[in-house]
Motif scaffolding. Structure first.
Motif, mmCIF file in Angstrom:
data_model
loop_
_atom_site.group_PDB
_atom_site.id
_atom_site.type_symbol
_atom_site.label_atom_id
_atom_site.label_comp_id
_atom_site.label_asym_id
_atom_site.label_seq_id
_atom_site.Cartn_x
_atom_site.Cartn_y
_atom_site.Cartn_z
ATOM 1 N N THR A 198 0.773 -1.179 -0.022
ATOM 2 C CA THR A 198 0.145 -0.113 0.110
ATOM 3 C C THR A 198 1.020 1.139 0.056
ATOM 4 O O THR A 198 1.769 1.412 0.946
ATOM 5 C CB THR A 198 -0.884 -0.052 1.451
ATOM 6 O OG1 THR A 198 -1.712 -1.155 1.208
ATOM 7 C CG2 THR A 198 -1.851 1.333 1.158
ATOM 8 N N ILE A 199 0.797 2.111 -0.928
ATOM 9 C CA ILE A 199 1.585 3.246 -1.048
ATOM 10 C C ILE A 199 0.732 4.538 -0.523
ATOM 11 O O ILE A 199 -0.358 5.012 -1.108
ATOM 12 C CB ILE A 199 1.893 3.400 -2.412
ATOM 13 C CG1 ILE A 199 2.846 2.313 -3.004
ATOM 14 C CG2 ILE A 199 2.704 4.753 -2.540
ATOM 15 C CD1 ILE A 199 2.984 2.550 -4.401
ATOM 16 N N LYS A 244 3.633 -1.496 -9.592
ATOM 17 C CA LYS A 244 3.601 -0.173 -8.766
ATOM 18 C C LYS A 244 4.758 0.757 -9.293
ATOM 19 O O LYS A 244 4.766 1.719 -8.585
ATOM 20 C CB LYS A 244 3.348 -0.558 -7.397
ATOM 21 C CG LYS A 244 2.306 -1.501 -6.801
ATOM 22 C CD LYS A 244 0.996 -0.442 -6.883
ATOM 23 C CE LYS A 244 0.049 -1.389 -6.365
ATOM 24 N NZ LYS A 244 -0.351 -2.736 -6.404
ATOM 25 N N LYS A 304 7.828 12.898 -4.813
ATOM 26 C CA LYS A 304 7.068 13.612 -3.595
ATOM 27 C C LYS A 304 8.012 13.880 -2.173
ATOM 28 O O LYS A 304 7.579 14.773 -1.745
ATOM 29 C CB LYS A 304 5.484 13.168 -3.469
ATOM 30 C CG LYS A 304 4.794 13.939 -2.345
ATOM 31 C CD LYS A 304 3.174 13.120 -2.189
ATOM 32 C CE LYS A 304 2.487 13.932 -1.245
ATOM 33 N NZ LYS A 304 1.212 13.122 -1.133
ATOM 34 N N GLU A 355 5.035 3.231 -11.484
ATOM 35 C CA GLU A 355 4.786 4.662 -11.688
ATOM 36 C C GLU A 355 4.427 5.295 -10.534
ATOM 37 O O GLU A 355 4.860 6.345 -10.220
ATOM 38 C CB GLU A 355 3.657 4.818 -12.657
ATOM 39 C CG GLU A 355 4.081 4.288 -14.128
ATOM 40 C CD GLU A 355 3.076 4.591 -15.107
ATOM 41 O OE1 GLU A 355 1.860 5.158 -15.064
ATOM 42 O OE2 GLU A 355 3.294 4.020 -16.426
ATOM 43 N N ILE A 356 3.511 4.703 -9.699
ATOM 44 C CA ILE A 356 3.000 5.190 -8.292
ATOM 45 C C ILE A 356 4.190 5.400 -7.338
ATOM 46 O O ILE A 356 4.324 6.463 -6.664
ATOM 47 C CB ILE A 356 2.082 4.233 -7.412
ATOM 48 C CG1 ILE A 356 0.803 3.979 -8.629
ATOM 49 C CG2 ILE A 356 1.509 4.916 -6.452
ATOM 50 C CD1 ILE A 356 -0.051 2.978 -8.116
ATOM 51 N N GLU A 413 7.209 6.054 -8.338
ATOM 52 C CA GLU A 413 7.992 7.156 -8.995
ATOM 53 C C GLU A 413 7.668 8.368 -8.240
ATOM 54 O O GLU A 413 8.237 9.414 -7.812
ATOM 55 C CB GLU A 413 8.103 7.104 -10.219
ATOM 56 C CG GLU A 413 9.249 7.743 -10.841
ATOM 57 C CD GLU A 413 9.728 7.430 -12.298
ATOM 58 O OE1 GLU A 413 10.568 7.936 -13.001
ATOM 59 O OE2 GLU A 413 8.572 6.666 -12.975
ATOM 60 N N VAL A 414 6.353 8.395 -8.341
ATOM 61 C CA VAL A 414 5.705 9.583 -7.709
ATOM 62 C C VAL A 414 5.888 9.828 -6.407
ATOM 63 O O VAL A 414 5.993 10.835 -5.886
ATOM 64 C CB VAL A 414 4.322 9.634 -8.000
ATOM 65 C CG1 VAL A 414 3.377 10.680 -7.484
ATOM 66 C CG2 VAL A 414 3.966 9.711 -9.415
ATOM 67 N N PHE A 415 5.866 8.543 -5.604
ATOM 68 C CA PHE A 415 5.992 8.692 -4.209
ATOM 69 C C PHE A 415 7.434 9.172 -3.817
ATOM 70 O O PHE A 415 7.572 9.994 -2.933
ATOM 71 C CB PHE A 415 5.648 7.289 -3.415
ATOM 72 C CG PHE A 415 6.163 7.046 -2.209
ATOM 73 C CD1 PHE A 415 5.317 7.416 -1.199
ATOM 74 C CD2 PHE A 415 7.414 6.701 -1.799
ATOM 75 C CE1 PHE A 415 5.749 7.037 0.247
ATOM 76 C CE2 PHE A 415 7.895 6.348 -0.596
ATOM 77 C CZ PHE A 415 7.093 6.522 0.499
ATOM 78 N N ASP A 449 0.709 8.656 1.254
ATOM 79 C CA ASP A 449 1.401 9.767 1.097
ATOM 80 C C ASP A 449 2.606 9.936 1.423
ATOM 81 O O ASP A 449 3.709 10.453 0.807
ATOM 82 C CB ASP A 449 0.634 11.130 1.848
ATOM 83 C CG ASP A 449 -0.899 11.216 1.371
ATOM 84 O OD1 ASP A 449 -0.884 10.786 0.049
ATOM 85 O OD2 ASP A 449 -1.710 11.887 2.041
#
Length: 212
Positions: free
Chosen positions: A39-40, A93, A103, A95-96, A98-100, A42
């Protein structure tokens, strides 16, 4: 298929215990164990049902972003590192993750494919003398001698053949450290597996030492 040629070659080795499709149903199930779920959040990653008992991820579910040294989203599967250990994540997962990382200011890296090079002889594809020479040079550049590589391959050979062929995985593209950890977890007792796990991590992270 390549595994047919390999089967005849293996059968000539009197000291090799592997026979095609001799692996029990229970062991086959253990060889193809799930990598768990992620689970990713914030600012955290939560990992459940991680299969490798020596891992920090087996004992700890939540990893805050500030605990994570780096994330490799280019590897398959993607991984993150905490100290001298890497944790394997679900492949879909990327792409998510990479965003994590962006951020939360987590460093992203692209680690060398060291275990992939070591395990290439056990793929369902031809392994030539030219391939062996190329991989030997790559592994030597990361600090592994030809003798060390030969010893590692001998240690994992039977289990990797079970993993790829007796499970009918037929992988030809590439293996990584998570594959050898799956393969060996059905063979070793707890203390033996803990030692093996530590050695797998040391080798997987040799690229960090090479870059320093």
């Amino acid at each position: 298929m390549e595994f047919i040629r390999r089967l005849f070659n293996i059968s000539k080795k009197s000291n090799d215990s592997w026979t095609m499709f001799s692996t029990s149903k229970a062991e086959r199930k253990g060889l193809l164990v799930s990598m768990g779920e992620i689970t990713i959040g914030d600012d955290f990653l939560k990992i459940e049902n991680y299969p490798f008992e020596p891992s920090i991820a087996y004992k700890q579910n939540i990893f805050k972003a500030n605990q994570i040294d780096d994330i490799d989203v280019k590897s398959y599967p993607p991984t993150f590192r905490i100290g001298n250990e890497i944790v394997f994540l679900e492949s879909d997962k990327k792409e998510i993750l990479e965003v994590f990382a962006a951020k939360n200011g987590v460093k992203t890296v692209e680690r060398s494919w060291i275990w992939g090079w070591i395990l290439e002889p056990f793929l369902d594809t031809e392994y030539t003398a030219e391939t062996d020479q190329r991989l030997t040079k790559l592994l030597e550049s990361h600090g592994l001698t030809a003798g060390q590589v030969k010893s590692i391959r001998a240690e994992v050979e039977t289990q990797m053949l079970k993993y790829n062929f007796d499970t009918m995985l037929w992988e030809w593209g590439g293996f990584d450290a998570s594959d050898v950890l799956k393969a060996m977890r059905t063979k070793y007792k707890k203390d033996e597996y803990e030692d093996f796990y530590r050695r797998v991590m040391e080798i997987a992270l040799l690229s960090i030492k090479t870059a320093e």
